[in-house]
Each structure stands twice: as C-alpha cells, then as structure tokens.
Scaffold this motif. Structure first.
Motif, PDB file in Angstrom:
ATOM      1  N   LEU A   1      22.258 -10.329 -47.118  1.00 21.40           N
ATOM      2  CA  LEU A   1      23.284 -10.044 -48.114  1.00 21.40           C
ATOM      3  C   LEU A   1      24.494 -10.960 -47.919  1.00 21.40           C
ATOM      4  O   LEU A   1      25.061 -11.465 -48.887  1.00 21.40           O
ATOM      5  CB  LEU A   1      23.719  -8.575 -48.034  1.00 21.40           C
ATOM      6  N   LYS A   2      24.870 -11.175 -46.663  1.00 24.00           N
ATOM      7  CA  LYS A   2      25.986 -12.077 -46.362  1.00 24.00           C
ATOM      8  C   LYS A   2      25.675 -13.486 -46.858  1.00 24.00           C
ATOM      9  O   LYS A   2      26.521 -14.145 -47.451  1.00 24.00           O
ATOM     10  CB  LYS A   2      26.169 -12.062 -44.852  1.00 24.00           C
ATOM     11  N   SER A   3      24.433 -13.919 -46.635  1.00 23.76           N
ATOM     12  CA  SER A   3      24.005 -15.240 -47.100  1.00 23.76           C
ATOM     13  C   SER A   3      24.018 -15.306 -48.630  1.00 23.76           C
ATOM     14  O   SER A   3      24.464 -16.301 -49.212  1.00 23.76           O
ATOM     15  CB  SER A   3      22.611 -15.548 -46.568  1.00 23.76           C
ATOM     16  N   ALA A   4      23.545 -14.251 -49.274  1.00 26.49           N
ATOM     17  CA  ALA A   4      23.544 -14.212 -50.741  1.00 26.49           C
ATOM     18  C   ALA A   4      24.963 -14.246 -51.285  1.00 26.49           C
ATOM     19  O   ALA A   4      25.223 -14.862 -52.320  1.00 26.49           O
ATOM     20  CB  ALA A   4      22.812 -12.965 -51.240  1.00 26.49           C
ATOM     21  N   GLY A   5      25.894 -13.608 -50.572  1.00 28.24           N
ATOM     22  CA  GLY A   5      27.291 -13.643 -50.988  1.00 28.24           C
ATOM     23  C   GLY A   5      27.854 -15.058 -50.961  1.00 28.24           C
ATOM     24  O   GLY A   5      28.659 -15.431 -51.805  1.00 28.24           O
TER      25      GLY A   5
END
Length: 192
Positions: free
Chosen positions: A58-62
């Motif tokens: 999720l952090k990467s997608a953000g």
C-alpha cells in the motif's frame, strides 16, 4: 591535467550507475501498473496473513499513484483495526489531502482521536492529575460531543450499572473508559 578533465565524466558515470541500481529491478518486485493490480496484490497479502507485506504494498502504491486516496484509506483502516490510532490518523489525513470529502477517512480521524483522548483522560483521572483547565476543557468537549451525537453518555461502560458510575457534577456524567473490544471495521462502533 587529463585526470582533471576526466573527473566530471567519472562522477557522472558513478551517479548514473547508482541510479540504475536503485530502480525497480533492484527491489526484485516490479510496481503494479494499475491501482486495481496493486489492490489485488494487497488483498492477496492480507488473505495470506501477511499484513506487513500488505502495508508495504500500500505504501508503494501510494508513491506510484500519488493522487489516489485508495492506498491511504486502506492503510488508515489497517492501522485503525490494529489499534495503532496515531498511524491511522496520519494515513487518514493523507487520504483527506487527496479527497477532503472521504467519509471513511474523516470517521477514522474522528474516532481514532476520540480513542486516544479517552485513554489519555482515563490515565490522567487514575493519577488524579485531571484538574484545572484540562478538566474544564475535557468537560466542555464531552458536552459538545454529547450534544453533537444526541447521546447522554458517550461511551457506555458495560461493567458497571449506570447508577454506580461516578459523577463530576450534579446531573452530569464523566466520560467512561471504553471497555476492551476486539478491533472493528466500524470506527463509530464504540459510540453506539
């Protein structure tokens, strides 16, 4: 003299090789090409019980999709469910930067803040340090919350009957410490 002429070229080559080593191939995993693919990867990690991996995805997608609120709302919900209310607030505020009208993100900020506040007030009350301006502000906040929600009691304490609860002034009840509850997907569950 030739070394001085080659020095800028060597520095440039070193910087380019460093950049090439930190690209997507260095991490082994290629970032998702769409938000749907990223969320599918997150869902698979959650189903496998790999919450840390899901959070990292999720952090990467953000970072990959900086204008999309979806990863931030999911991170906020994950942190809320694991009772990490500080991180839940931070992530929900990131989502609200992208969409100020997101109801879930606003709910997570509000309820996480209330849970942190009620714990701090309970800790202060136990140590008899809740006095003066802090006590007055807490009472004013409780009154505002009760009137906003249309409730006489903000958080019911299931372990004691209503008559046995302490009162801070005639006719006015104190904020009760919320009983231990399992994590919930409903951020307003404690206020019902």
């Amino acid at each position: 003299m030739t070394f001085q002429r080659l020095m800028p070229s060597l520095v440039c080559v070193a910087m380019l090789s460093a950049c090439a080593a930190t690209g997507p191939a260095a991490g082994g995993a290629k970032p998702a090409s769409t938000m749907a693919a990223a969320m599918a990867d997150v869902d698979a990690a959650v189903l496998a019980g790999q919450t840390d991996k899901a959070y990292a995805l999720l952090k990467s997608a953000g970072g990959t999709f900086p204008t999309d609120k979806t990863p931030w709302v999911r991170m906020a919900q994950m942190r809320f469910d694991s009772t990490d209310y500080g991180e839940a607030i931070v992530n929900a505020l990131e989502a609200l930067e992208r969409d100020p009208d997101d109801t879930l993100a606003n709910s997570i900020v509000a309820v996480s803040g209330l849970r942190v506040t009620s714990k701090a007030l309970a800790d202060l009350s136990q140590k008899n340090n809740l006095s003066g301006n802090v006590r007055t502000e807490a009472q004013a906040l409780a009154k505002l919350l009760r009137s906003s929600l249309g409730e006489e009691v903000l958080v019911a304490n299931a372990t004691r009957p209503a008559a046995a609860r302490p009162k801070d002034a005639p006719g006015r009840r104190m904020i009760a410490t919320p009983p231990a509850r399992p994590a919930s997907n409903d951020p307003f569950g404690a206020l019902k």
